[in-house]
Design a protein around this motif. Structure first.
Motif, PDB file in Angstrom:
ATOM      1  N   UNK A 197       0.843  -1.206   0.000  1.00  0.00           N
ATOM      2  CA  UNK A 197       0.000   0.000   0.000  1.00  0.00           C
ATOM      3  C   UNK A 197       0.877   1.255   0.000  1.00  0.00           C
ATOM      4  N   UNK A 198       2.188   1.046  -0.043  1.00  0.00           N
ATOM      5  CA  UNK A 198       3.114   2.164   0.144  1.00  0.00           C
ATOM      6  C   UNK A 198       3.224   3.034  -1.100  1.00  0.00           C
ATOM      7  N   UNK A 214      14.039  16.057  -1.682  1.00  0.00           N
ATOM      8  CA  UNK A 214      13.185  15.554  -0.597  1.00  0.00           C
ATOM      9  C   UNK A 214      12.676  14.166  -0.930  1.00  0.00           C
ATOM     10  N   UNK A 215      12.311  13.408   0.114  1.00  0.00           N
ATOM     11  CA  UNK A 215      11.784  12.059  -0.087  1.00  0.00           C
ATOM     12  C   UNK A 215      10.769  11.739   1.011  1.00  0.00           C
ATOM     13  N   UNK A 216       9.635  11.170   0.603  1.00  0.00           N
ATOM     14  CA  UNK A 216       8.573  10.762   1.523  1.00  0.00           C
ATOM     15  C   UNK A 216       8.195   9.319   1.188  1.00  0.00           C
ATOM     16  N   UNK A 264       6.923  16.539  11.582  1.00  0.00           N
ATOM     17  CA  UNK A 264       7.540  15.396  10.916  1.00  0.00           C
ATOM     18  C   UNK A 264       9.056  15.522  10.984  1.00  0.00           C
ATOM     19  N   UNK A 265       9.695  14.433  11.356  1.00  0.00           N
ATOM     20  CA  UNK A 265      11.148  14.449  11.574  1.00  0.00           C
ATOM     21  C   UNK A 265      11.910  14.271  10.250  1.00  0.00           C
ATOM     22  N   UNK A 266      13.006  15.011  10.112  1.00  0.00           N
ATOM     23  CA  UNK A 266      13.822  15.005   8.887  1.00  0.00           C
ATOM     24  C   UNK A 266      15.150  14.288   9.132  1.00  0.00           C
ATOM     25  N   UNK A 267      15.600  13.583   8.122  1.00  0.00           N
ATOM     26  CA  UNK A 267      16.846  12.823   8.246  1.00  0.00           C
ATOM     27  C   UNK A 267      17.514  12.759   6.866  1.00  0.00           C
ATOM     28  N   UNK A 268      18.819  13.001   6.824  1.00  0.00           N
ATOM     29  CA  UNK A 268      19.541  12.927   5.548  1.00  0.00           C
ATOM     30  C   UNK A 268      19.866  11.475   5.219  1.00  0.00           C
ATOM     31  N   UNK A 269      19.491  11.053   4.022  1.00  0.00           N
ATOM     32  CA  UNK A 269      19.680   9.666   3.583  1.00  0.00           C
ATOM     33  C   UNK A 269      20.037   9.648   2.103  1.00  0.00           C
ATOM     34  N   UNK A 287       1.931   7.914   9.294  1.00  0.00           N
ATOM     35  CA  UNK A 287       1.776   7.522   7.889  1.00  0.00           C
ATOM     36  C   UNK A 287       3.053   6.977   7.276  1.00  0.00           C
ATOM     37  N   UNK A 288       4.135   6.985   8.053  1.00  0.00           N
ATOM     38  CA  UNK A 288       5.445   6.595   7.506  1.00  0.00           C
ATOM     39  C   UNK A 288       5.485   5.098   7.203  1.00  0.00           C
ATOM     40  N   UNK A 289       6.204   4.761   6.136  1.00  0.00           N
ATOM     41  CA  UNK A 289       6.434   3.359   5.763  1.00  0.00           C
ATOM     42  C   UNK A 289       7.919   3.058   5.840  1.00  0.00           C
ATOM     43  N   UNK A 290       8.238   1.762   5.948  1.00  0.00           N
ATOM     44  CA  UNK A 290       9.645   1.365   5.922  1.00  0.00           C
ATOM     45  C   UNK A 290      10.364   1.701   7.216  1.00  0.00           C
TER      46      UNK A 290
END
Length: 292
Positions: A197-198, A214-216, A264-269, A287-290
């Motif tokens: 469903x992601x 950015x990535x969601x 919403x928390x941000x993280x460099x990846x 709502x976060x996946x993974x």
């Protein structure tokens, strides 16, 4: 929405290089002459400020943007803006993956690639040395000058982000300042992740300015609200020279609108989907996946 299935391919190194040239492809149905030197200079000055035409022949025209000085260790010089002669456009390199993310031209993209057989390519040079905001505004000014110089242009393709825009949308927009770069030079992409469903939404194009994309990675939320969030956060990052640190939060989305009540928390990846690049991953809480 495209139903095609694409493979994740982070070994594909073809993507835009951070700080790389801002490549503009103008697409035409018929061949077009390069405007004469005086007309080009006048329109460039109207949009960009002081320019000097340092070359104009059958193959290309080059302009020094005198108000935009690139500084290097061994000296400084004005940024250069180059416009090539009209050439045949064969549509090579536009695979189904790229085409699937041309959301601004969904109705017209097939027609544009079918009907447009000619192109004029334009680019900036040495602009990577400018501050992000200055380059963003200069590149947007350049696009607007080109739209005026080439009235028969059908569409603009921005190679650094994979965005296709109708020329009339470029000419008629009401956007001001650096948000024009977000409109022209940043593409928000959308993917359903097969067998789940992601969903995944990301941006391409910020790295041209040495800023993070950015990535969601999420489920259970209307993706349109996330797309708007991505454009808003990209605009904020550009306007404020990326103040977001690893582990900090940004306002989230509630009922389709940005809300201070949700953080919403941000993280460099590293990006999950090609092209390989660093991204600011935004963890959408419930709502976060993974795994993060």
């Amino acid at each position: 929405m495209s139903n095609k299935v694409f493979q994740q391919n982070l070994n594909d190194k073809k993507g835009p290089q951070p700080g790389g040239p801002y490549l503009i492809q103008m697409l035409f149905k018929e061949p077009v002459d390069m405007p004469d030197k005086d007309e080009m200079t006048a329109v460039m000055e109207k949009h960009i400020g002081a320019v000097e035409c340092f070359c104009r022949d059958k193959k290309m025209a080059g302009f020094a943007a005198l108000d935009h000085i690139a500084e290097f260790q061994d000296g400084k010089c004005p940024v250069q803006l180059m416009v090539m002669k009209c050439d045949k456009f064969k549509g090579k390199g536009f695979d189904a993956f790229l085409m699937s993310q041309m959301w601004d031209c969904q109705e017209d993209r097939e027609r544009i690639f079918r009907e447009c057989r000619y192109q004029v390519v334009a680019t900036d040079m040495l602009a990577a040395a400018l501050p992000a905001l200055e380059r963003a505004n200069l590149d947007a000014d350049f696009v607007e000058a080109l739209a005026e110089l080439y009235p028969t242009c059908e569409a603009f393709y921005f190679q650094s982000c994979g965005k296709l825009l109708l020329a009339e949308d470029v000419r008629s927009h009401q956007i001001e300042g650096s948000d024009r770069f977000i409109r022209f030079g940043v593409n928000v992409r959308f993917f359903n992740i097969e067998g789940t469903e992601d969903m995944l939404i990301d941006t391409v194009g910020m790295s041209t300015l040495f800023l993070p994309d950015l990535q969601y990675h999420f489920h259970g939320m209307d993706p349109n609200g996330v797309v708007n969030h991505a454009y808003n956060v990209a605009s904020y990052i550009l306007e404020h020279d990326n103040p977001i640190q690893d582990g900090e939060t940004v306002d989230g989305v509630e009922n389709g609108q940005m809300s201070r009540e949700i953080q919403w928390k941000c993280q460099y990846e590293d990006a999950m989907i090609q092209p390989p690049r660093g991204v600011l991953d935004i963890n959408m809480g419930d709502y976060a996946s993974g795994k993060r």
